[in-house]
Scaffold this motif. Structure first.
Motif, PDB file in Angstrom:
ATOM      1  N   GLY A   1      13.429  -7.313  10.670  1.00  0.00           N
ATOM      2  CA  GLY A   1      13.631  -7.894  11.534  1.00  0.00           C
ATOM      3  C   GLY A   1      13.713  -7.126  12.859  1.00  0.00           C
ATOM      4  N   LEU A   2      14.822  -6.242  12.878  1.00  0.00           N
ATOM      5  CA  LEU A   2      14.967  -5.203  14.229  1.00  0.00           C
ATOM      6  C   LEU A   2      13.500  -4.563  14.285  1.00  0.00           C
ATOM      7  CD1 LEU A   2      18.426  -4.118  13.431  1.00  0.00           C
ATOM      8  CD2 LEU A   2      17.835  -5.843  15.026  1.00  0.00           C
ATOM      9  N   ALA A   3      12.969  -3.811  13.309  1.00  0.00           N
ATOM     10  CA  ALA A   3      11.647  -3.193  13.615  1.00  0.00           C
ATOM     11  C   ALA A   3      10.619  -4.300  14.356  1.00  0.00           C
ATOM     12  CB  ALA A   3      11.197  -2.765  12.534  1.00  0.00           C
ATOM     13  N   LEU A   4      10.715  -5.285  13.838  1.00  0.00           N
ATOM     14  CA  LEU A   4       9.396  -6.447  14.339  1.00  0.00           C
ATOM     15  C   LEU A   4      10.154  -6.804  15.855  1.00  0.00           C
ATOM     16  CD1 LEU A   4       8.797  -8.690  11.204  1.00  0.00           C
ATOM     17  CD2 LEU A   4       7.321  -7.026  12.142  1.00  0.00           C
ATOM     18  N   ALA A   5      11.244  -6.859  16.034  1.00  0.00           N
ATOM     19  CA  ALA A   5      11.576  -7.318  17.411  1.00  0.00           C
ATOM     20  C   ALA A   5      11.208  -5.964  18.596  1.00  0.00           C
ATOM     21  CB  ALA A   5      13.050  -7.559  17.645  1.00  0.00           C
ATOM     22  N   VAL A   6      11.604  -4.788  17.868  1.00  0.00           N
ATOM     23  CA  VAL A   6      11.493  -3.721  18.873  1.00  0.00           C
ATOM     24  C   VAL A   6       9.841  -3.790  19.141  1.00  0.00           C
ATOM     25  CG1 VAL A   6      11.166  -1.056  18.676  1.00  0.00           C
ATOM     26  CG2 VAL A   6      13.246  -2.428  18.063  1.00  0.00           C
ATOM     27  N   LEU A   7       9.006  -3.989  17.915  1.00  0.00           N
ATOM     28  CA  LEU A   7       7.225  -3.994  17.921  1.00  0.00           C
ATOM     29  C   LEU A   7       6.940  -4.645  19.104  1.00  0.00           C
ATOM     30  CD1 LEU A   7       4.505  -3.197  17.049  1.00  0.00           C
ATOM     31  CD2 LEU A   7       4.770  -4.974  15.226  1.00  0.00           C
ATOM     32  N   ALA A   8       7.380  -6.136  19.205  1.00  0.00           N
ATOM     33  CA  ALA A   8       7.166  -7.022  20.074  1.00  0.00           C
ATOM     34  C   ALA A   8       7.562  -6.542  21.329  1.00  0.00           C
ATOM     35  CB  ALA A   8       7.728  -8.456  19.660  1.00  0.00           C
ATOM     36  N   THR A   9       8.619  -6.019  21.653  1.00  0.00           N
ATOM     37  CA  THR A   9       9.297  -5.575  22.825  1.00  0.00           C
ATOM     38  C   THR A   9       8.409  -4.455  23.268  1.00  0.00           C
ATOM     39  OG1 THR A   9      11.556  -6.264  22.369  1.00  0.00           O
ATOM     40  CG2 THR A   9      11.118  -4.670  24.299  1.00  0.00           C
ATOM     41  N   LEU A  10       7.829  -3.344  22.547  1.00  0.00           N
ATOM     42  CA  LEU A  10       7.042  -2.387  22.908  1.00  0.00           C
ATOM     43  C   LEU A  10       5.463  -3.007  23.309  1.00  0.00           C
ATOM     44  CD1 LEU A  10       7.796   0.243  20.423  1.00  0.00           C
ATOM     45  CD2 LEU A  10       8.128   0.257  22.655  1.00  0.00           C
ATOM     46  N   VAL A  11       5.145  -3.895  22.482  1.00  0.00           N
ATOM     47  CA  VAL A  11       3.908  -4.596  23.064  1.00  0.00           C
ATOM     48  C   VAL A  11       3.739  -5.132  24.233  1.00  0.00           C
ATOM     49  CG1 VAL A  11       2.073  -6.161  22.205  1.00  0.00           C
ATOM     50  CG2 VAL A  11       3.023  -4.586  20.643  1.00  0.00           C
ATOM     51  N   TRP A  12       4.927  -5.896  24.509  1.00  0.00           N
ATOM     52  CA  TRP A  12       4.968  -6.947  25.759  1.00  0.00           C
ATOM     53  C   TRP A  12       5.439  -5.784  26.941  1.00  0.00           C
ATOM     54  CZ3 TRP A  12       8.577 -10.839  23.080  1.00  0.00           C
ATOM     55  CH2 TRP A  12       7.574 -12.015  22.723  1.00  0.00           C
ATOM     56  N   SER A  13       5.840  -4.725  26.635  1.00  0.00           N
ATOM     57  CA  SER A  13       6.024  -3.486  27.706  1.00  0.00           C
ATOM     58  C   SER A  13       4.872  -3.067  28.229  1.00  0.00           C
ATOM     59  CB  SER A  13       7.053  -2.389  27.180  1.00  0.00           C
ATOM     60  OG  SER A  13       8.363  -2.957  26.782  1.00  0.00           O
ATOM     61  N   GLY A  14       4.051  -2.983  27.146  1.00  0.00           N
ATOM     62  CA  GLY A  14       2.719  -2.254  27.424  1.00  0.00           C
ATOM     63  C   GLY A  14       1.524  -3.121  28.328  1.00  0.00           C
ATOM     64  N   SER A  15       1.799  -4.578  28.193  1.00  0.00           N
ATOM     65  CA  SER A  15       0.923  -5.230  29.009  1.00  0.00           C
ATOM     66  C   SER A  15       1.329  -5.132  30.384  1.00  0.00           C
ATOM     67  CB  SER A  15       1.359  -6.795  28.646  1.00  0.00           C
ATOM     68  OG  SER A  15       2.787  -7.072  28.952  1.00  0.00           O
ATOM     69  N   PHE A  16       2.769  -4.969  30.760  1.00  0.00           N
ATOM     70  CA  PHE A  16       2.787  -4.418  32.121  1.00  0.00           C
ATOM     71  C   PHE A  16       2.302  -3.201  32.786  1.00  0.00           C
ATOM     72  CE2 PHE A  16       6.713  -6.931  31.012  1.00  0.00           C
ATOM     73  CZ  PHE A  16       6.721  -8.218  32.041  1.00  0.00           C
ATOM     74  N   VAL A  17       2.131  -2.284  31.884  1.00  0.00           N
ATOM     75  CA  VAL A  17       1.515  -0.975  32.339  1.00  0.00           C
ATOM     76  C   VAL A  17       0.022  -1.376  32.122  1.00  0.00           C
ATOM     77  CG1 VAL A  17       1.036   1.343  31.283  1.00  0.00           C
ATOM     78  CG2 VAL A  17       3.231   0.495  30.874  1.00  0.00           C
ATOM     79  N   THR A  18      -0.483  -2.282  31.362  1.00  0.00           N
ATOM     80  CA  THR A  18      -1.963  -2.670  31.396  1.00  0.00           C
ATOM     81  C   THR A  18      -2.059  -3.362  32.887  1.00  0.00           C
ATOM     82  OG1 THR A  18      -2.034  -2.930  29.160  1.00  0.00           O
ATOM     83  CG2 THR A  18      -3.682  -3.952  30.205  1.00  0.00           C
ATOM     84  N   SER A  19      -1.279  -4.269  33.235  1.00  0.00           N
ATOM     85  CA  SER A  19      -1.331  -4.923  34.542  1.00  0.00           C
ATOM     86  C   SER A  19      -1.789  -4.084  35.960  1.00  0.00           C
ATOM     87  CB  SER A  19      -0.417  -5.975  34.823  1.00  0.00           C
ATOM     88  OG  SER A  19      -0.311  -6.837  34.055  1.00  0.00           O
ATOM     89  N   ARG A  20      -0.811  -3.062  35.849  1.00  0.00           N
ATOM     90  CA  ARG A  20      -0.791  -1.901  36.630  1.00  0.00           C
ATOM     91  C   ARG A  20      -2.050  -1.196  36.679  1.00  0.00           C
ATOM     92  NH1 ARG A  20       0.214  -0.489  41.658  1.00  0.00           N
ATOM     93  NH2 ARG A  20       0.718   1.791  42.030  1.00  0.00           N
ATOM     94  N   ALA A  21      -2.488  -0.546  35.396  1.00  0.00           N
ATOM     95  CA  ALA A  21      -3.806   0.138  35.461  1.00  0.00           C
ATOM     96  C   ALA A  21      -4.755  -0.496  35.516  1.00  0.00           C
ATOM     97  CB  ALA A  21      -3.691   0.502  33.627  1.00  0.00           C
ATOM     98  N   LEU A  22      -5.069  -1.963  35.398  1.00  0.00           N
ATOM     99  CA  LEU A  22      -6.485  -2.738  35.674  1.00  0.00           C
ATOM    100  C   LEU A  22      -6.033  -3.382  37.166  1.00  0.00           C
ATOM    101  CD1 LEU A  22      -6.961  -4.757  32.407  1.00  0.00           C
ATOM    102  CD2 LEU A  22      -8.060  -2.712  33.329  1.00  0.00           C
ATOM    103  N   GLY A  23      -4.952  -2.952  38.030  1.00  0.00           N
ATOM    104  CA  GLY A  23      -5.009  -3.567  39.351  1.00  0.00           C
ATOM    105  C   GLY A  23      -6.156  -3.231  40.314  1.00  0.00           C
ATOM    106  N   ASP A  24      -6.671  -2.032  40.211  1.00  0.00           N
ATOM    107  CA  ASP A  24      -7.565  -1.890  41.059  1.00  0.00           C
ATOM    108  C   ASP A  24      -9.057  -2.053  40.676  1.00  0.00           C
ATOM    109  OD1 ASP A  24      -5.628  -0.558  42.693  1.00  0.00           O
ATOM    110  OD2 ASP A  24      -5.807   1.426  41.878  1.00  0.00           O
ATOM    111  N   SER A  25      -9.241  -2.431  39.356  1.00  0.00           N
ATOM    112  CA  SER A  25     -10.686  -2.613  38.798  1.00  0.00           C
ATOM    113  C   SER A  25     -10.911  -4.022  38.334  1.00  0.00           C
ATOM    114  CB  SER A  25     -10.824  -1.723  37.432  1.00  0.00           C
ATOM    115  OG  SER A  25      -9.849  -1.913  36.571  1.00  0.00           O
ATOM    116  N   VAL A  26      -9.846  -4.794  37.927  1.00  0.00           N
ATOM    117  CA  VAL A  26     -10.184  -6.370  37.619  1.00  0.00           C
ATOM    118  C   VAL A  26      -9.351  -7.043  38.510  1.00  0.00           C
ATOM    119  CG1 VAL A  26     -10.069  -7.782  35.471  1.00  0.00           C
ATOM    120  CG2 VAL A  26     -10.623  -5.378  35.205  1.00  0.00           C
ATOM    121  N   PRO A  27      -9.694  -7.932  39.113  1.00  0.00           N
ATOM    122  CA  PRO A  27      -8.884  -9.069  39.985  1.00  0.00           C
ATOM    123  C   PRO A  27      -7.977  -9.642  39.140  1.00  0.00           C
ATOM    124  CG  PRO A  27     -11.272  -9.140  40.488  1.00  0.00           C
ATOM    125  CD  PRO A  27     -11.291  -8.427  39.308  1.00  0.00           C
ATOM    126  N   PRO A  28      -6.823 -10.102  39.660  1.00  0.00           N
ATOM    127  CA  PRO A  28      -5.783 -10.596  38.860  1.00  0.00           C
ATOM    128  C   PRO A  28      -5.904 -11.977  38.074  1.00  0.00           C
ATOM    129  CG  PRO A  28      -4.882  -9.866  40.891  1.00  0.00           C
ATOM    130  CD  PRO A  28      -6.297  -9.753  41.056  1.00  0.00           C
TER     131      PRO A  28
END
Length: 328
Positions: free
Chosen positions: A47-74
């Motif tokens: 359960g702790l591992a799955l919670a960490v997995l979800a947190t890591l994946v959601w954290s990556g979505s913020f990085v993705t939003s930043r990475a696509l900021g100049d190429s894909v309109p919000p």
């Protein structure tokens, strides 16, 4: 009727010729707590591992939003994210939603508002913030959202203790220091992110009123569908004003990531984690998000992380942990 933890013995009453049943508890089982057996170590670790997995994946979505900021309109980023997510959850949730269509129709106002806040508006604001705000800042601002949820609880009549109020003040101070810099001004992206945090807090508070009996997978499919439909007008305006983006590996793969991983895998992992370890223990893991976002943005986007950000991170995390640790 005797429970599994009880033993039934019988003796014959010689005076009356009847059989009397007497129920006694086994000594080892009587000493067990009334709440049930202790969970084994393996499910807790999973359960702790799955919670960490979800947190890591959601954290990556913020990085993705930043990475696509100049190429894909919000707006287009949000629209295609939910199109992909809808395609992923349809095989699992469409049939359940259809079976519960009468219940969904009866609570259509609730479903529409949840879709607007959690799907349509929230992620669009996050993507808009990613145009100008570093991903580390986005994650740290979002870490204050649990404190915002406490405000909604107080507005709903729940009495807040001193620890929760202190956590609220400390976390808000960290957010203000982070986005204000020298205290003179706010950047546009930080303001967009604060709006997104408020939207997420509102969505989370609304979920507590989800009608009983509304299936989780069916609800997920319905909100994804409604949220995508609500995004259609903004998608049309974005295409007319900004034009479409050029599909390429550096745009398609991030969109697939946020659609499949952030919107399907992470939700599955998080829900499973809660079923194994409970919401309170899984919720603590969520506070690792700003740390994960800062590390990912440093590793993938080469964004600098200085002592000022580290200090703000400590304030925000200290505030939310202090507030979450207070008794209800």
């Amino acid at each position: 009727m005797a429970t599994a933890a009880e033993r039934t013995t019988a003796r014959t009453d010689t005076a009356h010729g009847t059989t009397v049943h007497r129920t006694t508890a086994h000594p080892a089982e009587a000493a067990a707590p009334a709440t049930g057996p202790v969970r084994p170590t393996a499910p807790v670790a999973l359960g702790l591992a799955l919670a960490v997995l979800a947190t890591l994946v959601w954290s990556g979505s913020f990085v993705t939003s930043r990475a696509l900021g100049d190429s894909v309109p919000p707006v287009q980023h949000a629209f295609w994210r939910w199109v992909v997510a809808l395609a992923v959850v349809t095989p699992f949730g469409a049939r359940r939603a259809w079976r519960q269509r009468a219940l969904i129709r009866r609570h259509l106002g609730f479903v529409a508002l949840a879709s607007l806040l959690g799907v349509t508006v929230y992620n669009t604001l996050v993507n808009q913030a990613g145009v100008t705000t570093p991903a580390a800042n986005m994650g740290m601002i979002m870490a204050a959202s649990p404190v915002l949820m406490a405000l909604y609880e107080r507005a709903g009549g729940v009495r807040l203790g001193a620890r929760r109020i202190a956590g609220l003040v400390i976390a808000c101070a960290g957010v203000l220091l982070l986005v204000g810099g020298d205290g003179a001004s706010f950047s546009a992206g930080d303001l967009w992110m604060i709006a997104a945090a408020c939207c997420f807090g509102s969505y989370s508070a609304l979920l507590r009123r989800r009608p009983a009996g509304l299936d989780g997978a069916g609800f997920l499919f319905t909100t994804f569908l409604c949220g995508t439909v609500l995004l259609l007008p903004a998608q049309g305006v974005s295409l007319a004003v900004q034009g479409g983006f050029h599909p390429a590996p550096d745009t398609v793969w991030p969109l697939l990531y946020v659609g499949v991983a952030s919107s399907a895998v992470a939700f599955f992992a998080w829900n499973k984690a809660i079923s194994l370890i409970g919401p309170s223990r899984a919720g603590v893991v969520y506070y690792l998000q700003p740390v994960c976002v800062a590390l990912l943005s440093w590793a993938l986007l080469a964004e600098p992380t200085g002592w000022a950000q580290a200090g703000c991170m400590a304030l925000i995390l200290g505030g939310v942990v202090l507030g979450a640790g207070a008794r209800r």
